[in-house]
Design a protein around this motif. Structure first.
Motif, mmCIF file in Angstrom:
data_model
loop_
_atom_site.group_PDB
_atom_site.id
_atom_site.type_symbol
_atom_site.label_atom_id
_atom_site.label_comp_id
_atom_site.label_asym_id
_atom_site.label_seq_id
_atom_site.Cartn_x
_atom_site.Cartn_y
_atom_site.Cartn_z
ATOM 1 N N SER A 109 0.803 -1.241 0.124
ATOM 2 C CA SER A 109 -0.042 -0.116 0.015
ATOM 3 C C SER A 109 1.103 1.307 0.002
ATOM 4 C CB SER A 109 -0.950 0.191 1.264
ATOM 5 O OG SER A 109 -0.453 0.035 2.342
ATOM 6 N N ASN A 110 2.076 1.181 0.641
ATOM 7 C CA ASN A 110 2.987 2.275 0.669
ATOM 8 C C ASN A 110 4.390 1.961 0.184
ATOM 9 O OD1 ASN A 110 4.533 4.606 1.363
ATOM 10 N ND2 ASN A 110 2.956 5.404 2.913
ATOM 11 N N LEU A 111 4.671 2.298 -0.840
ATOM 12 C CA LEU A 111 5.916 1.666 -1.513
ATOM 13 C C LEU A 111 7.288 2.118 -0.723
ATOM 14 C CD1 LEU A 111 7.550 -0.351 -3.523
ATOM 15 C CD2 LEU A 111 7.319 1.738 -5.171
ATOM 16 N N LYS A 112 7.027 3.533 -0.402
ATOM 17 C CA LYS A 112 8.104 4.133 0.281
ATOM 18 C C LYS A 112 8.528 3.537 1.521
ATOM 19 C CE LYS A 112 9.365 8.655 2.617
ATOM 20 N NZ LYS A 112 8.808 9.855 2.743
ATOM 21 N N ASP A 113 7.218 3.141 2.497
ATOM 22 C CA ASP A 113 7.642 2.643 3.741
ATOM 23 C C ASP A 113 8.067 1.088 3.373
ATOM 24 O OD1 ASP A 113 6.734 4.735 4.773
ATOM 25 O OD2 ASP A 113 4.658 4.131 5.296
ATOM 26 N N PHE A 114 7.684 0.371 2.492
ATOM 27 C CA PHE A 114 8.108 -1.053 2.230
ATOM 28 C C PHE A 114 9.529 -0.865 1.883
ATOM 29 C CE2 PHE A 114 8.452 -4.446 -0.610
ATOM 30 C CZ PHE A 114 7.902 -5.365 -0.071
ATOM 31 N N VAL A 115 10.057 -0.132 1.077
ATOM 32 C CA VAL A 115 11.289 0.034 0.692
ATOM 33 C C VAL A 115 12.454 0.451 1.661
ATOM 34 C CG1 VAL A 115 13.179 1.133 -0.865
ATOM 35 C CG2 VAL A 115 10.812 0.270 -1.672
ATOM 36 N N LEU A 116 11.956 1.507 2.688
ATOM 37 C CA LEU A 116 12.765 2.305 3.387
ATOM 38 C C LEU A 116 12.806 2.005 5.022
ATOM 39 C CD1 LEU A 116 12.585 5.859 1.834
ATOM 40 C CD2 LEU A 116 14.404 3.968 1.590
ATOM 41 N N ASN A 117 11.399 1.509 5.560
ATOM 42 C CA ASN A 117 11.485 1.586 7.044
ATOM 43 C C ASN A 117 11.752 0.044 7.536
ATOM 44 O OD1 ASN A 117 10.266 4.216 7.033
ATOM 45 N ND2 ASN A 117 8.114 3.451 6.962
ATOM 46 N N VAL A 118 11.687 -0.745 6.718
ATOM 47 C CA VAL A 118 11.962 -2.205 7.385
ATOM 48 C C VAL A 118 13.015 -2.854 6.484
ATOM 49 C CG1 VAL A 118 11.045 -4.377 8.136
ATOM 50 C CG2 VAL A 118 9.767 -2.080 8.523
ATOM 51 N N ASP A 119 13.879 -3.667 7.094
ATOM 52 C CA ASP A 119 14.672 -4.436 6.202
ATOM 53 C C ASP A 119 14.170 -5.796 6.226
ATOM 54 O OD1 ASP A 119 16.869 -5.514 4.678
ATOM 55 O OD2 ASP A 119 18.038 -5.722 6.402
ATOM 56 N N GLY A 120 13.561 -6.213 4.974
ATOM 57 C CA GLY A 120 12.956 -7.360 4.741
ATOM 58 C C GLY A 120 11.421 -7.552 5.305
ATOM 59 N N PRO A 121 10.419 -6.581 4.626
ATOM 60 C CA PRO A 121 9.227 -6.444 5.221
ATOM 61 C C PRO A 121 8.328 -7.429 5.149
ATOM 62 C CG PRO A 121 9.361 -5.207 3.198
ATOM 63 C CD PRO A 121 10.703 -5.646 3.753
ATOM 64 N N GLU A 122 8.666 -8.624 4.084
ATOM 65 C CA GLU A 122 7.988 -9.771 3.904
ATOM 66 C C GLU A 122 8.289 -10.722 4.957
ATOM 67 O OE1 GLU A 122 8.538 -10.876 -0.020
ATOM 68 O OE2 GLU A 122 6.774 -9.665 -0.915
ATOM 69 N N VAL A 123 9.406 -10.681 5.376
ATOM 70 C CA VAL A 123 10.053 -11.620 6.514
ATOM 71 C C VAL A 123 9.198 -10.919 7.860
ATOM 72 C CG1 VAL A 123 11.870 -12.210 8.099
ATOM 73 C CG2 VAL A 123 12.067 -12.034 5.404
#
Length: 389
Positions: free
Chosen positions: A152-166
């Motif tokens: 839903s938010n590509l910026k948060d997906f890329v920058l906030n968490v290292d490995g968001p799917e994990v």
């Protein structure tokens, strides 16, 4: 004879002697030098360079550099220009810092100064897990779970968490264990699965919103939960025992539902009878009181007549309820005879219950009331006669 044998080659001719003496310096093998010279000539011919008399270099070096720069520029342009479709977005980092988020269409960025992270933000993604869980009533079950999500938010997906799917997988594990651990086994295995899926989805979304992963959970599906294979037989025995328990409870409730209303009906009937008896007694007492009040008023008007009437009514009521008759003489001095009228009445009732013959007459009949009356009259006359004598 070889040139280097003793006594031979008196002229001391060395096959490389002429080349060694040329210029007073040694050169490399003739084949390598010749190859380098030919390569240089060919490059000069390609770039249009002309050899100047007395010069060591050529003017074609600038053309070679231009071609190299042109090739590098073409490669850079091919890498920098990119296109995104309607389902994709890209995050651009310039010098390691967030610069912008670009949408569909033809775009350009400037590597190596810029970095591009491209993702499909509308595609539904799925994650499946299965593992043993401990329920609230301390039973172990296998709960297969499927989580559907999208970015839903590509910026948060890329920058906030290292490995968001994990992080999503770990949050799913935590949310599922928390919800299953607070739910009974029967609810997880039967109709409680839908409620379980809703609670897991809500808790999981709170977790990933706290982490700011830029992921939105669209659906959580809890499939058919089963006990571990190692304890399947014991689990089936427990289920059968609980089914028997539930069946016995249902039978007991059915019996209670049949007995309790009946008892309540009897109790209600007794209450109604008591209320009716109470109302009857009250009404009778009120009627007697009203009758007595009226009788007092009549007695005040005619005391003698009223007294005689009360006496006659009282004697009539007493004699009508008595089964014994006492006959006396005219002066009332001699008691003559006692008639068992109660036995006579019982005999009359027994006679009425005996079978009759074809002619309608009673078999073995006893004396009727008329006969009893005649006998009573005869006895009265006899007694009067005795008294007069």
């Amino acid at each position: 004879m070889a040139w280097n044998e003793p006594g031979g080659n008196s002229n001391n001719q060395d096959p490389w002697g002429d080349r060694n003496k040329r210029g007073g310096q040694k050169e490399g093998p003739p084949d390598l030098d010749e190859a380098l010279r030919k390569l240089q000539d060919n490059l000069k011919g390609v770039f249009g360079g002309k050899k100047k008399p007395g010069s060591k270099g050529s003017g074609g070096g600038f053309g070679l550099l231009a071609m190299v720069f042109a090739a590098l520029a073409a490669m850079w342009l091919y890498t920098a220009v990119y296109s995104l479709d309607e389902q994709e977005q890209a995050v651009i980092l310039r010098l390691g810092k967030y610069h912008e988020t670009v949408g569909p269409g033809l775009n350009i960025y400037f590597p190596p100064m810029d970095r591009k992270f491209e993702q499909n933000v509308t595609r539904e993604r799925a994650y499946t897990r299965q593992g043993p869980m401990l329920t609230e009533d301390e039973n172990i079950i296998e709960v297969p779970l499927t989580v559907q999500y999208k970015i839903s938010n590509l910026k948060d997906f890329v920058l906030n968490v290292d490995g968001p799917e994990v992080s999503l997988q770990q949050a799913t594990e935590s949310a599922l264990r928390h919800v299953v651990g607070s739910t009974a086994m029967d609810q997880v295995l039967t109709e409680g699965r839908e409620v379980l899926a809703i609670e897991v989805k809500e808790r999981l979304q709170r977790f990933i919103d706290t982490y700011r992963t830029g992921i939105t959970v669209t659906q959580v599906n809890v499939q058919n939960a089963q006990p571990p294979r190692e304890v399947q037989e014991s689990f089936d025995d427990v289920i059968r025992a609980r089914e028997d328990e539930q069946r016995e409870k249902n039978q007991a409730e059915t019996y209670a539902n049949g007995v309790i209303p009946e008892a309540r009906g009897k109790a209600q009937r007794l209450r109604e009878e008591a209320n009716g008896y109470r109302d009857e007694i009250i009404a009778r007492a009120q009627g007697e009181a009203e009758r007595f009040s009226q009788l007092v008023a009549e007695y005040r008007k005619a005391p003698e007549v009223t007294r005689q009437r009360l006496y006659l009514e009282t004697m009539q009521e007493v004699y009508s309820n008595s089964s014994k008759v006492l006959l006396t003489g005219d002066q009332g001095q001699n008691s003559l005879l006692y008639l068992p009228l109660d036995k006579m009445l019982e005999g009359r009732n027994a006679t009425s219950q005996r079978p009759t013959d074809t002619s309608g007459s009673t078999v073995n009949s006893v004396p009727t009331s008329s006969n009893v009356s005649l006998s009573s009259d005869a006895l009265s006359r006899d007694l009067r006669a005795r008294g007069s004598r």
